[in-house]
Design an enzyme around this catalytic site. Structure first.
Site, short mmCIF file in Angstrom:
data_model
loop_
_atom_site.label_atom_id
_atom_site.label_comp_id
_atom_site.label_asym_id
_atom_site.label_seq_id
_atom_site.Cartn_x
_atom_site.Cartn_y
_atom_site.Cartn_z
N ALA A 174 7.56 5.10 15.60
CA ALA A 174 7.59 4.84 17.04
C ALA A 174 8.62 3.76 17.36
O ALA A 174 9.34 3.84 18.36
CB ALA A 174 6.20 4.42 17.53
N LYS B 256 6.94 15.09 11.70
CA LYS B 256 8.16 14.79 12.47
C LYS B 256 9.40 14.63 11.62
O LYS B 256 10.50 15.01 12.02
CB LYS B 256 7.95 13.52 13.31
CG LYS B 256 7.01 13.71 14.51
CD LYS B 256 7.00 12.44 15.36
CE LYS B 256 6.03 12.55 16.51
NZ LYS B 256 6.15 11.39 17.41
N ILE C 286 2.49 0.47 23.19
CA ILE C 286 2.52 1.93 23.13
C ILE C 286 1.17 2.50 22.68
O ILE C 286 0.94 3.69 22.75
CB ILE C 286 3.69 2.48 22.29
CG1 ILE C 286 3.50 2.22 20.82
CG2 ILE C 286 5.03 1.91 22.76
CD1 ILE C 286 4.41 3.13 20.01
N GLY D 33 6.79 -4.14 15.04
CA GLY D 33 6.55 -2.92 14.26
C GLY D 33 7.85 -2.23 13.91
O GLY D 33 8.85 -2.35 14.64
N SER E 146 -5.01 16.08 19.32
CA SER E 146 -3.81 16.04 20.15
C SER E 146 -4.14 16.23 21.63
O SER E 146 -4.93 17.11 22.00
CB SER E 146 -2.83 17.13 19.71
OG SER E 146 -1.74 17.16 20.62
N ASP F 168 10.76 10.89 22.30
CA ASP F 168 9.87 9.71 22.34
C ASP F 168 10.55 8.51 23.03
O ASP F 168 9.91 7.78 23.79
CB ASP F 168 9.43 9.31 20.93
CG ASP F 168 8.38 10.26 20.36
OD1 ASP F 168 7.63 10.86 21.16
OD2 ASP F 168 8.30 10.40 19.13
N GLY G 147 0.39 2.34 27.39
CA GLY G 147 1.11 3.31 26.57
C GLY G 147 0.92 4.76 26.95
O GLY G 147 1.61 5.63 26.42
P1 ATR Z 1 4.19 4.97 13.73
O1 ATR Z 1 5.03 6.03 13.08
O2 ATR Z 1 3.23 5.51 14.75
O3 ATR Z 1 5.00 3.85 14.27
P2 ATR Z 1 3.54 3.76 11.20
O4 ATR Z 1 4.80 4.27 10.64
O5 ATR Z 1 2.28 3.91 10.40
O6 ATR Z 1 3.20 4.42 12.60
O7 ATR Z 1 3.76 2.24 11.60
C1 ATR Z 1 2.70 1.42 11.91
C2 ATR Z 1 3.23 0.02 12.24
O8 ATR Z 1 2.10 -0.85 12.43
C3 ATR Z 1 4.07 -0.58 11.13
O9 ATR Z 1 5.06 -1.40 11.71
C4 ATR Z 1 3.04 -1.41 10.38
O10 ATR Z 1 3.57 -2.48 9.63
P3 ATR Z 1 4.01 -2.26 8.09
O11 ATR Z 1 5.37 -1.61 8.14
O12 ATR Z 1 4.03 -3.63 7.53
O13 ATR Z 1 2.96 -1.38 7.47
C5 ATR Z 1 2.22 -1.94 11.53
N1 ATR Z 1 0.90 -2.41 11.10
C6 ATR Z 1 -0.16 -1.64 10.77
N2 ATR Z 1 -1.21 -2.43 10.41
C7 ATR Z 1 -0.79 -3.72 10.51
C8 ATR Z 1 -1.39 -5.01 10.30
N3 ATR Z 1 -2.67 -5.12 9.89
N4 ATR Z 1 -0.65 -6.12 10.52
C9 ATR Z 1 0.64 -6.01 10.93
N5 ATR Z 1 1.26 -4.84 11.16
C10 ATR Z 1 0.57 -3.70 10.96
#
Ligand code: ATR
Length: 283
Positions: A138, A71, A223, A134, A20, A108, A246
């Site tokens: 976040a 969280k 971000i 995504g 962190s 956030d 970010g």
């Molecule tokens: P955070 O809480 O930080 O946003 P998270 O909940 O793990 O982290 O979300 C990660 C994001 O990255 C998600 O939108 C994820 O897509 P999925 O919902 O399909 O898992 C996306 N992500 C991670 N790896 C990916 C990849 N290889 N291709 C496309 N999207 C990806």
């Protein structure tokens, strides 16, 4: 500044917590403002989280930040979560009241918008459609912030479409959901593009997206802050788009908590950025 027996106490609860940046960030502000206080890393396992959080007032803590993976648990564990935290579905900042009650909020989305305002002064929120890549935690904070800033349309696209559908259903408002394969096409006439996925982060796969349809007047924000200049930002910059990294979101989201716990308004300065970047090994 020497710490005394009256030092004001706060910290960050995570598992793990050793990566962190928050202790460096708040420590910088405590030093800069000459405050008799401390902000410490608190490594708390998920099974202990609720009990440790509840014990904070008894140890004189004024509050904590909450990070991965706590969280969502924090939303349920506080005595009262404000409307923003409930909409986002997560708490990242806990404030101990004079009566020992725990209030939870989520800063956030504030950090996200303040970062854009501070780093792209010509860009005004709410002027046109936004594209959000995504649908994780976040993304929720980013979308709530964009909705509240009056964004007329928010195009949400996620690899797992069902997750985006659920998010859109939860939040309501001007959110439209699109297939991941359509991520390039939906950039047409957008005013803002935000990547909230982990793609492009050091050690992860690159984010593959054609920016051809994106107006060059659009602002592009990632971000992800490690690396600071992601592939997305480099590609956007090369074609003339304004870009915002970010790191500022992390710095700005910390401001409301610091002010509540330590009673002074902290500033996000170039000096602070440099100090955090030095920690990230990118200075
Ligand atoms: P955070 O809480 O930080 O946003 P998270 O909940 O793990 O982290 O979300 C990660 C994001 O990255 C998600 O939108 C994820 O897509 P999925 O919902 O399909 O898992 C996306 N992500 C991670 N790896 C990916 C990849 N290889 N291709 C496309 N999207 C990806």
């Amino acid at each position: 500044m020497t710490m005394t027996g009256q030092a004001k106490l706060a910290g960050v609860m995570g598992w793990p917590v050793n990566h962190s940046l928050s202790p460096v960030l708040h420590g910088h502000w405590l030093d800069a403002l000459g405050i008799d206080g401390a902000y410490v890393p608190l490594a708390v396992a998920p099974e202990d989280f609720a009990r440790v959080l509840a014990a904070l007032p008894k140890m004189g803590f004024r509050g904590v930040n909450v990070t991965v993976p706590h969280k969502e648990a924090a939303l349920a564990a506080v005595d009262e979560a404000d409307a923003l935290a409930r909409r986002i579905g997560a708490v990242n900042t806990v404030i101990v009241g004079d009566d020992g009650r725990l209030t939870g909020t989520n800063t956030d989305g504030f950090g996200f918008l303040e970062n854009l305002k501070g780093s792209a002064p010509g860009w005004v929120a709410g002027q046109g459609p936004a594209v959000v890549l995504g649908a994780g935690g976040a993304a929720r904070a980013v979308i709530v912030a964009l909705m509240d800033a009056g964004t007329p349309q928010i195009r949400l696209v996620n690899r797992t479409r069902a997750r985006a559908d659920r998010l859109a259903e939860d939040l309501g408002g001007p959110v439209t959901v699109h297939d991941w394969d359509d991520r390039a096409a939906i950039l047409a006439d957008a005013d803002l593009l935000v990547n909230t996925t982990t793609l492009g982060m050091t050690g992860k796969d690159p984010l593959e997206i054609s920016l051809d349809a994106l107006p060059t007047t659009a602002l592009v924000n990632d971000i992800v802050y490690a690396p600071l200049e992601t592939g997305l930002l480099a590609a956007a910059r090369a074609r003339g788009n304004a870009v915002v990294d970010g790191l500022g979101m992390l710095l700005h989201q910390a401001r409301p908590g610091f002010e509540a716990w330590f009673g002074q308004v902290p500033q996000v300065t170039p000096d602070l950025r440099a100090r955090i970047l030095a920690h990230l090994g990118q200075s």
